[in-house]
Motif scaffolding. Structure first.
Motif, PDB file in Angstrom:
ATOM      1  N   PRO A  62       0.841  -1.202   0.000  1.00 36.91           N
ATOM      2  CA  PRO A  62       0.000   0.000   0.000  1.00 36.91           C
ATOM      3  C   PRO A  62       0.875   1.250   0.000  1.00 36.91           C
ATOM      4  O   PRO A  62       1.843   1.341   0.760  1.00 36.91           O
ATOM      5  CB  PRO A  62      -0.796  -0.117   1.310  1.00 36.91           C
ATOM      6  N   ARG A  63       0.559   2.184  -0.865  1.00 41.86           N
ATOM      7  CA  ARG A  63       1.303   3.438  -0.911  1.00 41.86           C
ATOM      8  C   ARG A  63       0.959   4.257   0.332  1.00 41.86           C
ATOM      9  O   ARG A  63      -0.170   4.264   0.797  1.00 41.86           O
ATOM     10  CB  ARG A  63       0.952   4.211  -2.181  1.00 41.86           C
ATOM     11  N   ASN A  77      -5.651   5.166  -0.763  1.00 40.33           N
ATOM     12  CA  ASN A  77      -5.644   4.048  -1.701  1.00 40.33           C
ATOM     13  C   ASN A  77      -7.018   3.392  -1.732  1.00 40.33           C
ATOM     14  O   ASN A  77      -7.621   3.154  -0.685  1.00 40.33           O
ATOM     15  CB  ASN A  77      -4.594   3.008  -1.292  1.00 40.33           C
ATOM     16  N   GLU A  78      -7.503   3.099  -2.924  1.00 41.25           N
ATOM     17  CA  GLU A  78      -8.780   2.409  -3.088  1.00 41.25           C
ATOM     18  C   GLU A  78      -8.568   1.041  -3.721  1.00 41.25           C
ATOM     19  O   GLU A  78      -7.575   0.815  -4.415  1.00 41.25           O
ATOM     20  CB  GLU A  78      -9.713   3.222  -4.003  1.00 41.25           C
ATOM     21  N   GLN A  79      -9.528   0.123  -3.454  1.00 36.86           N
ATOM     22  CA  GLN A  79      -9.476  -1.185  -4.099  1.00 36.86           C
ATOM     23  C   GLN A  79      -9.668  -1.027  -5.601  1.00 36.86           C
ATOM     24  O   GLN A  79     -10.459  -0.209  -6.059  1.00 36.86           O
ATOM     25  CB  GLN A  79     -10.562  -2.093  -3.530  1.00 36.86           C
ATOM     26  N   GLN A 157      -4.634  -1.821  -5.908  1.00 36.88           N
ATOM     27  CA  GLN A 157      -4.985  -0.550  -5.302  1.00 36.88           C
ATOM     28  C   GLN A 157      -4.723   0.567  -6.296  1.00 36.88           C
ATOM     29  O   GLN A 157      -3.900   0.435  -7.209  1.00 36.88           O
ATOM     30  CB  GLN A 157      -4.182  -0.313  -4.028  1.00 36.88           C
ATOM     31  N   ARG A 159      -4.554   5.027  -6.558  1.00 39.45           N
ATOM     32  CA  ARG A 159      -4.467   6.266  -5.785  1.00 39.45           C
ATOM     33  C   ARG A 159      -5.727   7.098  -5.989  1.00 39.45           C
ATOM     34  O   ARG A 159      -6.234   7.230  -7.113  1.00 39.45           O
ATOM     35  CB  ARG A 159      -3.250   7.048  -6.249  1.00 39.45           C
ATOM     36  N   GLU A 235       2.989 -10.104   2.760  1.00 45.25           N
ATOM     37  CA  GLU A 235       2.549  -8.783   2.334  1.00 45.25           C
ATOM     38  C   GLU A 235       3.717  -7.793   2.336  1.00 45.25           C
ATOM     39  O   GLU A 235       4.652  -7.917   3.127  1.00 45.25           O
ATOM     40  CB  GLU A 235       1.444  -8.259   3.253  1.00 45.25           C
ATOM     41  N   PRO A 238       3.942  -1.315   3.987  1.00 49.76           N
ATOM     42  CA  PRO A 238       3.327  -0.071   3.486  1.00 49.76           C
ATOM     43  C   PRO A 238       4.297   1.096   3.502  1.00 49.76           C
ATOM     44  O   PRO A 238       5.228   1.154   4.316  1.00 49.76           O
ATOM     45  CB  PRO A 238       2.167   0.173   4.466  1.00 49.76           C
ATOM     46  N   ALA A 620      -0.888   3.873   7.102  1.00 48.98           N
ATOM     47  CA  ALA A 620      -1.391   3.699   5.743  1.00 48.98           C
ATOM     48  C   ALA A 620      -2.485   2.639   5.727  1.00 48.98           C
ATOM     49  O   ALA A 620      -2.477   1.706   6.518  1.00 48.98           O
ATOM     50  CB  ALA A 620      -0.246   3.284   4.815  1.00 48.98           C
ATOM     51  N   GLU A 621      -3.462   2.781   4.858  1.00 50.34           N
ATOM     52  CA  GLU A 621      -4.558   1.833   4.800  1.00 50.34           C
ATOM     53  C   GLU A 621      -5.120   1.785   3.390  1.00 50.34           C
ATOM     54  O   GLU A 621      -4.878   2.660   2.571  1.00 50.34           O
ATOM     55  CB  GLU A 621      -5.644   2.211   5.794  1.00 50.34           C
ATOM     56  N   LEU A 622      -5.907   0.751   3.128  1.00 41.84           N
ATOM     57  CA  LEU A 622      -6.554   0.596   1.833  1.00 41.84           C
ATOM     58  C   LEU A 622      -8.013   0.964   1.993  1.00 41.84           C
ATOM     59  O   LEU A 622      -8.723   0.379   2.814  1.00 41.84           O
ATOM     60  CB  LEU A 622      -6.423  -0.850   1.351  1.00 41.84           C
TER      61      LEU A 622
END
Length: 633
Positions: A62-63, A77-79, A157, A159, A235, A238, A620-622
């Protein structure tokens, strides 16, 4: 007869023994080979078998998030449902694309991009065929996947910028990894299919901080390369979260305020810390279009727009500062001892030097003025006189001391350093000698002098913060208080009396009824602003135009009209915010730029971002995608 039978028996026995020996040797060789392969070389061939059975796929982490100074999310970040193709597992790429086009239409530009990515990447690295797929598209593709070798689905993901247009010139945007990116950076993460990296703005300058570290998934595949199951997953790490000095509420207000003009820019910064609270350039663009893949038509329209929406005018727009430069000329004359604040000059509307006449903006002149009065009424003749007294060298030196003619060091790419011309520059570039008229033009902020709005804001900050150096910054460095610590407390060595005279002149510009920005003043007690108006010509006015009187700004073609400028600060009793506004081809600074600066300074003081405590920084999160998400400035 008996001898014959005995001979036959011996011959049969020999042949039997020979055949048996050969069989024993053969089977012994087989056993030996099996032992060699299964025992001696077991580790080697087990590894090779696993390599054939297991496909390792790199995973993009994840960015990192980008937050404003209050912890509000500016970049998340979006799916993103993606369709991938692994070239080495596909018998015929063209046939596969043809079959897929029945479910997902591919444009010519998309096909060109796909073939280019296949060419640039290793054959075992998946290439993104399509992304941002809808649920209907995902369902239809899942049914056909068993028939499409080397094709797979992936949840990645993308942006997303909640305040895309308001932050486009600050945050920038991300884009696909190019061939040049791969040549310049050996990070294995760049080979991950669908990875996006920073292409402009903070996303670019802080890309490695935001990027994170690559992860990996071990996938079991069959003989045809089709994924059977996922065996193991690690994983990625991030990217780091960035917290900016930006105040998104003030940023949105500033961006909206500029929308009344065709092309404009403004910046608000803390005069003591250099923290940038707002940095707006208009027109702007939607940075989310770059995340999803911008069309050629839209790109061409942005690139060919006369108002230059892709240019961050705060740092890359170069303008003659006009009368906003007069504080520099005044400080140069004071610091070299050529004048005192009480020095007066009579203005009759023009000044002659050699065979040339240099006009004041006010026909008929201002009469006799001292320094404060000259700043208040922006008298050109007064500063012509100063320039003639001291020459170009002290003016150029003072301009550079106040931060002009060089990059400020802000955390954004493509910043222009501007130009402070002097004798050496003209002889080297123009192959001409410096003339006295050149000095007079520079003294009032015209001629070859070029500055950016950010440089002008930093110049004001250095004058009103007690004469200390200050470096503009967008990165917050202190997590406990709203304002970062002083970035540089170095004194510039200015005499306090001279600073007081300059500040008094700037205060009178806005708060004296004879001031050029009096009509745009702040009337709220305790929030008053000081500043300086400026109007800079983009072309020379001919004598014929002066004689005919046809020199009205609104009568000219838009690109030939004067630029309107204003620089200022607030509150006057304890300066905290410095502002610079440029309205391209807007006309007079007092009429056009000053009201914009006033409104933005009022909003800055209403929000009071320098005093509010900061919230903790989230990790950071998605963020799941939302249909029809409202995008606001």
């Amino acid at each position: 007869m008996r001898d014959f039978d005995s001979e036959r028996q011996r011959l049969f026995t020999r042949r039997t023994l020979l055949l048996g020996g050969l069989q024993a040797a053969f089977f012994g060789g087989l056993v030996s080979r099996m032992y060699y392969l299964q025992v001696t070389q077991s580790v080697k061939y087990t590894t090779q078998a696993d390599e054939n059975r297991i496909s390792v796929r790199l995973l993009a982490p994840p960015r990192g998030l980008i937050l404003d100074r209050m912890g509000l999310k500016l970049a998340i970040n979006e799916q993103n449902f993606r369709l991938l193709l692994t070239p080495e597992q596909t018998p015929s790429i063209e046939n596969t694309l043809t079959n897929l086009s029945k479910l997902i239409p591919f444009s010519e530009s998309a096909l060109k991009r796909i073939h280019q990515e296949i060419k640039n990447n290793r054959p075992f690295n998946p290439v993104t065929l399509a992304e941002n797929l809808s649920w209907d598209q995902v369902a239809a593709l899942q049914l056909r996947l068993p028939e499409l070798e080397g094709v797979s689905m992936d949840v990645g993901q993308i942006r997303y910028y909640p305040f895309a247009q308001a932050t486009a010139h600050i945050l920038g945007y991300v884009g696909a990894v190019s061939k040049k990116d791969l040549e310049d950076d050996d990070d294995p993460l760049l080979s991950v299919s669908g990875l996006q990296i920073g292409k402009s703005g903070i996303e670019k300058t802080q890309d490695k901080t935001l990027r994170g570290r690559v992860g990996a998934a071990n996938m079991e595949v069959n003989a045809y390369g089709r994924v059977i199951r996922e065996i193991q997953r690690q994983e990625g790490v991030p990217g780091n979260t960035l917290n900016l000095t930006l105040d998104i509420d003030l940023q949105k207000y500033a961006q909206q305020r500029l929308m009344t003009e065709r092309s404009a820019a403004c910046v608000v910064m803390d005069v003591h810390t250099g923290a940038i609270y707002a940095l707006a350039s208009h027109p702007t663009f939607d940075s989310n279009t770059f995340s999803h893949g911008i069309t050629q038509t839209l790109w061409d329209s942005l690139r060919n727009d006369e108002a230059a929406p892709l240019t961050n005018k705060v740092i890359a727009g170069l303008y003659s500062p006009g009368s906003t430069f007069k504080m520099v000329t005044a400080m140069a004359a004071l610091s070299t001892g050529h004048i005192t604040p009480a020095h007066t000059v009579p203005c009759m509307g023009a000044m002659k030097l050699g065979g040339h006449t240099f006009h004041c903006w006010k026909h008929g002149g201002h009469g006799s003025l001292d320094l404060v009065g000259a700043l208040r009424e922006s008298c050109d003749v007064y500063f012509y006189d100063l320039g003639n007294k001291i020459g170009i060298d002290p003016i150029a030196d003072m301009a550079r001391t106040l931060g002009l003619g060089k990059e400020t060091g802000l955390n954004l790419p493509s910043e222009k350093k501007g130009l402070v011309p002097d004798r050496e520059w003209k002889e080297k570039v123009r192959k001409e000698r410096w003339q006295g008229g050149d000095t007079l033009n520079i003294a009032i902020g015209q001629g070859d002098l070029q500055t950016t709005p950010l440089q002008l804001a930093a110049m004001v900050a250095r004058l009103v913060n007690g004469g200390h150096d200050v470096t503009p910054t967008l990165l917050r460095t202190n997590t406990q208080t709203r304002s970062p610590p002083l970035t540089n407390e170095k004194s510039l060595g200015f005499d306090e009396e001279y600073l007081s005279a300059i500040i008094a002149g700037m205060n009178s510009v806005c708060n004296d009824k004879h001031g050029t920005a009096y009509s745009a003043r702040i009337t709220t007690n305790g929030q008053e602003m000081g500043g300086k108006t400026g109007t800079s010509q983009v072309r020379r006015i001919s004598m014929a135009e002066r004689a005919s009187g046809i020199i009205r700004n609104e009568d000219r073609e838009w690109r030939l009209r004067d630029n309107a400028l204003f620089v200022g600060y607030a509150p006057t009793h304890s300066p905290r915010y410095a502002v610079a506004v440029i309205v391209e081809h807007g006309g007079g600074g007092s009429k056009i730029a000053a009201p914009i600066a006033r409104d933005i300074l009022i909003e800055a003081q209403r929000l009071n971002p320098a005093e509010v405590a900061l919230s903790p920084l989230p990790a950071a999160e998605l963020i799941p995608s939302e249909k029809n998400k409202k995008r606001v400035l």
